[in-house]
Structures are given as structure tokens and as C-alpha cells.
Design an enzyme around this catalytic site. Sequence first.
Site, PDB file in Angstrom:
ATOM      1  N   GLU B  68       0.811  -1.218   0.000  1.00 39.26           N
ATOM      2  CA  GLU B  68       0.000   0.000   0.000  1.00 39.26           C
ATOM      3  C   GLU B  68       0.845   1.269   0.000  1.00 39.26           C
ATOM      4  O   GLU B  68       0.535   2.230  -0.700  1.00 39.26           O
ATOM      5  CB  GLU B  68      -0.960   0.002   1.193  1.00 39.26           C
ATOM      6  CG  GLU B  68      -2.117  -0.993   1.056  1.00 39.26           C
ATOM      7  CD  GLU B  68      -1.734  -2.428   1.388  1.00 39.26           C
ATOM      8  OE1 GLU B  68      -0.580  -2.665   1.771  1.00 39.26           O
ATOM      9  OE2 GLU B  68      -2.597  -3.319   1.258  1.00 39.26           O
ATOM     10  N   HIS B 137     -11.112  -3.502  10.455  1.00 38.53           N
ATOM     11  CA  HIS B 137     -11.767  -3.476   9.146  1.00 38.53           C
ATOM     12  C   HIS B 137     -12.967  -2.537   9.124  1.00 38.53           C
ATOM     13  O   HIS B 137     -13.843  -2.689   8.290  1.00 38.53           O
ATOM     14  CB  HIS B 137     -12.243  -4.881   8.757  1.00 38.53           C
ATOM     15  CG  HIS B 137     -11.259  -5.637   7.907  1.00 38.53           C
ATOM     16  ND1 HIS B 137      -9.917  -5.625   8.135  1.00 38.53           N
ATOM     17  CD2 HIS B 137     -11.441  -6.434   6.813  1.00 38.53           C
ATOM     18  CE1 HIS B 137      -9.316  -6.383   7.230  1.00 38.53           C
ATOM     19  NE2 HIS B 137     -10.210  -6.881   6.411  1.00 38.53           N
TER      20      HIS B 137
END
Lengths: 340, 361
Positions: B68, B137
Site C-alpha cells: 500500500e 476493518h
Amino acid sequence: MIKNVVSMTTQYPCNNSLVSDGSALTDIFRRLLRIRRIEEAIAVRYLEWNMRCPMHLSIGQEAIPVGISMHLTDKDHVFSSHRSHGHYLAKGGDLKGMVAELYGKETGCCGGRGGSMHLVDLKVGFIGSTPIVGGTVPLAVGNAWSASLKNIDRVSVIYFGDGCFEEGVLHESMNFASLYKLPVIFVCENNGYSVYTQLKERQPNRKISGIAKSHGLSVHKGDGNDVLGIASIADKAINSARNGEGPQFLEFQTYRWLEHCGQNDDDDLEYRPRRELLTWKNKCPIERLKTHIVEQCLVTEQQIDLIEHDIKTEISNAFEFASNSPEPSPAQMRNHIYAS
Amino acid sequence: MHRNITRKIRKISYSKAIREGIDQVMQESSNLVVIGEGVPDPKSIFLTTEGLREKYGKKRVFDMPLAENGMTGICIGAAIDGTRVLMIHQRIDFALLAMDQIINNAAKWHYMFDGQMTVPIVIRVIIGRGWGQGPQHSQGLQALFAHIPGLKVIMPATAKDAKGMMITALRDNNPVIFIEHRWLHHIEDDVPEEVYGSDIDKAQVIRRGSDVTIVASSLMVMESLKVAKVLSEIDIDMEVVDLRSVRPIDINTIMQSVVKTKKIIVVDAAWKAGGIAGEIVAQVVDNGFDLLERAPLRISLPEHPVPTSHYMADYYYQDAKEIAEQVMEFFGYQGNKESIFDLLNTGYHRDVPTKNFHGPF
């Protein structure tokens, strides 16, 4: 200042095509010396308190960007990190704009927003340097990716040190560059230290270049104080990248003479083994070339004096320009937060 | 072709609206690329990138390595070079790996190099929720991004805005963080078929009212609208302001409402400390201390992560019921609250967005 301490072990191999080209070698010598003299001038004037920003000088490491930039054009793009003066100057970065930037003046290459650790000169393809180690590595890969998407004939160069090799982002960047065979040249200037910490305290006993090779990059290694050897490696690597052969990894051993940040010789702190600095000063990349071109009668003492004189004048003019340039107004700091 | 076709308005979902916005800008701008983990895969980021690779090819629509930070830097490097980039993270939490690149490079490149370069990149980040998404999440991290000058941070709530704000963001020359809530993806709205850009720096009154200003963002706009509808039956007339952007915060639109209602409640699905709700309250107090008839109220999440188990997580979120309860308390309502709650009760599990949702993420 340079001492005449070149040892006999640093002669050039005669198979290098440049070794007898007087005008080319004199030009390389001039480029090396120019960076050295500029850095020395900064070191001397740093105490005047007009350049009020962290200063990472690259004295001792000049040969790498000079040897590489010889094979780049203004259309090729270069990225760098905190120790970037040599990279910027070798690429043709404007000296006045750099010194004015160190002075924090409006005429600086970043208008005073960057200082020593943020240099830019888009006209010659020096896209930018920033001081977060590893921060510009993926930018260079993205720059190469963009060129590849747009079918632009260009190579992107990223300079970094051995410390950066410990950053995860470098490995992420090499992975992507290799995956898409991007025209990017990774240049590792291995000077053996991250600030005061030796390489062996930070990395296991394995080769940096071996890891790069495992990422699928073409690997080239060389003596970072041998400008002609560097030029020869760079020529090959840059051509390979231009020819679509994918990313290239260049590792050069070199040495930083001064302290990590600042204008002083800090050998008294004893974080480097005794005589290590002296050993490397004996391998000075500039003296080495100078000895060669003088001994081979490829340049006269008069020519060298003239080069010294021209550089001195240019530096003096640049500092005068910076000193006389207007200060940016406080209101200007609110500009360019967002692009229109 | 019939001329009216281009002016057609249909009901389509938030995720389809995002996809249409991306598609239309890809058509008008050949230098826009889309990249993210899973972009061309069969699930196509909750169908928001469905068919784009087939339509635009492998040189414009990319999957990416699980890197990322590096990939964000690579996208920034491409953007600086004029290749416009839409980058997608299926979870906002993944973008935390890329904070160095987002904050140190994307947000500052234009500024620190004196305006010589721009960074036209949009980073889509999705806030997950429910079905046991758990502590890593599902975070509402809008304040983290909104803290940074140089970023534009937007949170569209409706499908119409999802498309219009996506189009504007993709045409913008600055880094834009596009925050979307997973639970909005299925919600339909009237969305024009034509290409249109919507403001990405303005809040919008989405329901007129006179008694109190409710400022909400993203999914909380939908929850607040449900509350407003029900509380109107007990004569609490809520004006709902859809915040839409958290950097910048459009304080003018908020103040216009507060001048009228003299009361402010902010609903922000995030932690209170250092958050957007506190920032809005502070700005309202700065601008209209004397206007306020009551102390402002912030409706936020408890100051701890969300656990995975729905036995606990069901009591973590502040949905319509909790919002209604706090609004009634704000007004000192003494009537039967249970009947109000009954009206808001979906009669279904609290850890899924719709009855049609079957997991797994």
C-alpha cells in the site's frame, strides 16, 4: 580542502574508453570540482547563519552523480533524498536557485519552502528531493511507470543510501518496477553509515545487490570514488533501461567525509574506526582524476587554475544573488496549499 | 438517438453510481488510470469497478501488489507526471500503511515545491462495518485525513453525490480522499445518466427543518433522515445537513442552518476525541456562541475499538434508534419513547446492512 594524497593503487584501467580523452576528462573534472567547491563554500558560510536549515553535505561522494548524469538528458528525470546537492548540481540544477533556497529567499528553487532537503529544477529534469528516507523511491518508479504508460522515451533515476535499503518501501518499489520492467535506475550510494550507525549494526552479512537481484533487477556494482568506472557502468545500465530491459540497480561504495548533518569534520566522535576517514580521503575521487589527467598531460596546471577561477566566480555570484534576493513575505506562506 | 436519453434520471445504487462516474471520466480523460487490490477481480470492489478492465484494457485498469505504501508513492509519482490516478483501498484501514506517502508527499508536493507540480490523485477508502469486520476493518478515520492541509477529504452520502463527487474529484488537480461507507453501496437514489460534477467542498441541507440542525456525514446522513422522519410525528422538526466534505468543512452552510434553529447536534460515526464532530461544534461556537440556545451535542462512537462479535458490536454503533433517543433527550421529550423506537425498528439483525446481505465482507 583537497590534499594531494592519491595513492598508487587508484590508477585507471586502460580499457576505459574515456581515459585518454582530454577534453572529456577535463569536463568531468570540472563537474566534480564544481560540486566540491560549492559544498566547501556552503560549509564555510554555514556559520554566518544565513542558511538556516539542516545541511547534509556530500563531500567525498561527488563522483556518483557526475558519472551517472553524463548519460542523462534534460528529459530524463531524477529524484533524490536529504543529501541531494550533488545530485541536483550534476543534473544541471541551477546553482543560484539552490543557494537562494538555502538562504530561504523568494528566488530559491522552492521559493523558500524547501531549503537544502527539498531541491527542484524541472527545466533540467530534477523533479525533487525530500528528506524522508525512502519517500521519493516510489515516486521515481511512478514517474517511470507514467513514462511507460504514455510511451515516453525517458529513464527515471532515484538516488538513495545504504540506510534506505532497510526501508520496506524500497522493496515494494523494486517489486513493482521489476513486475512492469520499468525504465528506472536505482542508485545506492553505500557510504557505510546511517548517521552514526555502521551498516553491520543494521543489516545482516549479505549483499545489498543480492537482494536487488532477487527482486529481478539487473545489478551493477562499482567503486563510488572512480568517476570513470561509474560512467562506464551508468552508460551500460542506462542504455539497458532505455532499451526496455527493465529496472537497473547500481551499488557504489563511497564515503561521507563530513558529519551526517552540518559543516564539521566529526571524526573526533570516534564512531568511525581510526584512520578510516583518512583512508577514504586518500581515495578522493577528484584528486584521483586530477592526478591522472595531469600525469597523462591531458590538462595543464593553467587550465586547472582557470577552472578553479571560473568555479570560484560562479559560486561567489550565486551567493551574492542569494544574499541580495528578496525575502518572501509571511503572506506568501499561505500560497499553493491547493492547486487550482 | 432521442435527445431526452441524455437527461435521463434513474434509480441506481451508490456502488453503480460510483462505477458510472469513474467510467464517464475514463471516457473523457484518456490519461486516467485505476488501480487497487482487486480492481479487476470477479468481485470488482463491490461492483464499483465492474467491467472497467474489459472496457479500457490492462494499461488503464490495474490490480496491484500488496504494497500500500509503495504503491501509493508510485501512484503519486505518476500523478506528478500528469498521469491521473484513481487508487482504491477496500478498507480504509489498509490506507494506514500508506500514511507516509499520503501525508508527506501527496498533501505537500504542490506546496513544498512552490506550486510547480500538482498531484491529481483520488484515493478511495471504504469504511467497513458489521458481519464481524472487527477492530481493523471498520474504523471511521475521517478525522485523521481531515487533519492534513493539502488533502481534500470527502464523504458522499447519496448515490447522486457518489457519482457527481467522484467526477469532480477525478477532475481535480489535488489529492482527494474519497471515503465511502460499505453500508451505502446498496442504497438507491435518483441519479442522472449524464456526466455531471458535484461540489466537493460544500455541505448541503438535505432535509429542511426548524427546531435543530443535525450535521451528519456518510451513512449517518441516512440514519439521521430516518430519525427526522419519525420525530416529525412528535413535533421535533430536524434540519439535516449532509456534511459531504470534512476538509474543507463548509461552516457557512452549517451556520445558515444554526442561525435558524439555534441548536446543533453533530452525528459522526467515529471517536469523539480529536474528531470531526468536535471540530464542527468548535467552529459553530466560534462563529455563533450567542446564537446557541443549548449546549451542542455530539453523537459519536464509544472511545474504544469495535469488537468482532455481534453480541457486543450490535451495541457499539449509534444508529437511528440511538440518535433518536439522544435527540429526544436533547429536547427533554417526556412521551413514550418506545413507540418511536418501534417505528425505527427494522426488525432485522443489526450487523448487516440489508436483508439481502449474506457476507462474507
